[in-house]
Design an enzyme around this catalytic site. Structure first.
Site, mmCIF file in Angstrom:
data_model
loop_
_atom_site.group_PDB
_atom_site.id
_atom_site.type_symbol
_atom_site.label_atom_id
_atom_site.label_comp_id
_atom_site.label_asym_id
_atom_site.label_seq_id
_atom_site.Cartn_x
_atom_site.Cartn_y
_atom_site.Cartn_z
ATOM 1 N N LYS A 78 8.962 13.906 -1.687
ATOM 2 C CA LYS A 78 7.645 13.456 -2.152
ATOM 3 C C LYS A 78 6.657 14.622 -2.070
ATOM 4 O O LYS A 78 6.733 15.436 -1.141
ATOM 5 C CB LYS A 78 7.206 12.291 -1.271
ATOM 6 C CG LYS A 78 5.941 11.554 -1.688
ATOM 7 C CD LYS A 78 5.734 10.370 -0.749
ATOM 8 C CE LYS A 78 4.498 9.561 -1.041
ATOM 9 N NZ LYS A 78 4.355 8.409 -0.106
ATOM 10 N N SER A 153 3.779 4.201 -2.252
ATOM 11 C CA SER A 153 3.338 5.359 -2.997
ATOM 12 C C SER A 153 4.451 6.365 -3.298
ATOM 13 O O SER A 153 4.246 7.316 -4.052
ATOM 14 C CB SER A 153 2.241 6.082 -2.192
ATOM 15 O OG SER A 153 2.741 6.502 -0.913
ATOM 16 N N SER A 177 5.330 2.422 1.997
ATOM 17 C CA SER A 177 5.542 3.302 0.847
ATOM 18 C C SER A 177 6.942 3.875 0.692
ATOM 19 O O SER A 177 7.237 4.508 -0.322
ATOM 20 C CB SER A 177 4.523 4.441 0.868
ATOM 21 O OG SER A 177 3.235 3.941 0.625
#
Length: 475
Positions: A78, A153, A177
């Site tokens: 990420k 996310s 997330s």
């Protein structure tokens, strides 16, 4: 030959046996990544660097030298996780030129185990949201249905793993997330115990809730990745002084006589019908496998979402205070509004939320005296429309997505407990549904044991999306 349907552990074994080359595996993964352009799964791809490493790792393998259990395996991270020599944007234009000079601890550990990090994935800006609807780097699309979002996310990592673009990925989890995108993309992902994995070098969302976790296709893959990522780090003051287990050692012990808790008056009253059906079927499957399913009580869950939302609003706003004053226009409007709202929460409310966290943690630990794990749905609904992200449980019965996201995921988030999402079925439209396995602190091995038993008895984790909007991968 295509390798994309192999799991992380399977491809690692083939590389070690000399049956496949790192170069061929990395090349195929990069080609799939490039074919996903319309899905907006990536912010950065490291094609040249990854191919160079793959060639070097092949030479090492020829000499019988392997860096570790992930030698030559393509993974993604990420884009709020620092990697030396790359831009770490955290999904924001505000950090669009943030060239990082040092690896985060997680990246150091992955590299040390031989992983080849081929790209950094799209995310909700600064991880403050649950849809990966990113105004700066493009709205991400669910690989199972292009019109749906991949949640967030860590949505870009969820897409990459589901689409077979990488064998493993890393996300961050505050309110859910890692688990949310794992659920709606049909993959496996774990939020470890707070302190189990270092947050050093990770752009924070909420200091006391954040952790880093692996996202993969199988429980076994997650167990291997967590074993690489976990451990004490003197750079992170919240890092636990606790040895790392071999998370694969109990994988095949099954669930005979394992006690599974179902939260009384909570797990069957806030779900879409297909989610509720899959959850009930999963519990029945565990019974068939020899587990004992019993009700547990956690009395004060009625204020759970309010408590976690206060913490998850105040702490990000505190971190962003300087930028909010100096350059508020650089945020997407949605994120700026959320951060400004967090600044308005009184200190007394934050204190009450922290007191509530102590209470609910004690109640959860009391429940764990009677059960080994607690299992809930991960998300009470399946992937939402990008254009109209409204949660509809039954016709006319709607709820705000932020509240619905947290209904189950907030339980381990606010208490710091480990929680594993695994695929457990599909709704009538063919969209993935996940269940969440929660254990007591530092008992990730129990999550993996229970999850692996389910995956050995089912095939939901083996199914892949059709990717109707992907360009053909290069041969």
């Amino acid at each position: 030959m295509s390798y994309k349907e192999l799991s992380l552990t399977q491809i690692a074994k083939k590389i070690k046996k000399g049956e496949v080359s790192c170069l061929d595996v990395v090349t195929e993964s990069l080609n799939i990544c490039k074919s996903l352009k319309e899905y907006n799964a990536f912010i950065s791809l490291f094609e040249e660097e990854s191919l160079r490493l793959a060639r070097a790792y092949d030479e090492m393998a020829k000499c019988g030298y392997f860096l570790g259990p992930l030698h030559g395996v393509p993974v993604v991270i990420k884009d709020n996780i620092a990697m030396a020599g790359t831009i770490t944007t955290a999904g924001s234009k505000l950090l669009g030129e943030n060239l990082t000079e040092e690896d985060s601890t997680v990246v150091k550990n992955l590299k040390g185990a031989g992983a080849i990090i081929i790209g950094k994935t799209n995310m909700h800006e600064f991880a403050w949201g649950g849809s990966t609807s990113n105004e700066h780097y493009g709205y991400a699309h669910n690989p199972w249905d292009f019109t749906k979002n991949p949640s967030g996310s860590s949505g870009g990592t969820g897409i990459a793993i589901a689409a077979r673009a990488a064998f493993g990925g890393v996300g961050t989890d505050t309110g859910g997330s890692v688990r949310l995108p794992s659920s709606v993309n049909g993959i496996t992902g774990i939020r470890p115990t707070i302190g189990r994995v270092s947050n050093y070098g990770v752009v924070p969302l909420a200091y006391s809730l954040d952790t880093v976790g692996p996202m993969c296709r199988t429980v076994e893959d997650c167990a291997v990745m967590l074993g690489v990522m976990a451990g004490h780090d003197y750079h992170d003051l919240n890092s636990a002084l606790k040895p790392v287990e071999d998370y694969t050692k109990d994988l095949n012990k099954g669930v005979k006589d394992i006690r599974i808790g179902v939260i009384k008056d909570y797990c069957f009253h806030c779900n879409q019908p297909d989610v509720e059906k899959c959850y009930a079927q999963a519990l029945e499957k565990f019974r068939e496998l020899g587990a004992v399913v019993k009700e547990v009580e956690i009395p004060n869950l009625d204020t759970l979402i309010g408590g976690v939302m206060v913490i998850d609003a105040v702490e990000p706003s505190a971190y962003h205070m300087g930028w909010l004053r100096e350059c508020p226009e650089k945020y997407a409007e949605e994120i700026r509004i959320e951060l400004e709202a967090g600044c308005m929460i009184a200190g007394t409310q934050y204190y009450q939320a922290l007191a509530y966290r102590t209470l609910i943690k004690a109640e959860l630990e009391e429940a764990f005296k009677d059960v080994d794990v607690i299992i809930t749905p991960t998300v009470p609904y399946t992937a939402l429309s990008i254009e109209n992200p409204v949660v509809e449980f039954t016709p006319g019965v709607r709820e705000d997505p932020l509240h619905a996201n947290l209904h189950y995921t907030a339980i381990p988030s606010i208490t710091g407990k480990p929680a594993l999402d695994i695929p457990a079925g599909f709704d009538a439209a063919g969209m993935p549904i996940g269940i969440m396995i929660i254990a007591d602190s530092f008992k990730e091995s129990m999550c993996f044991r229970v999850g692996n038993a389910f995956q050995q008895a089912t095939d939901y984790h083996k199914r892949a999306p059709k990717l109707d909007h992907a360009a053909p991968a290069e041969s």
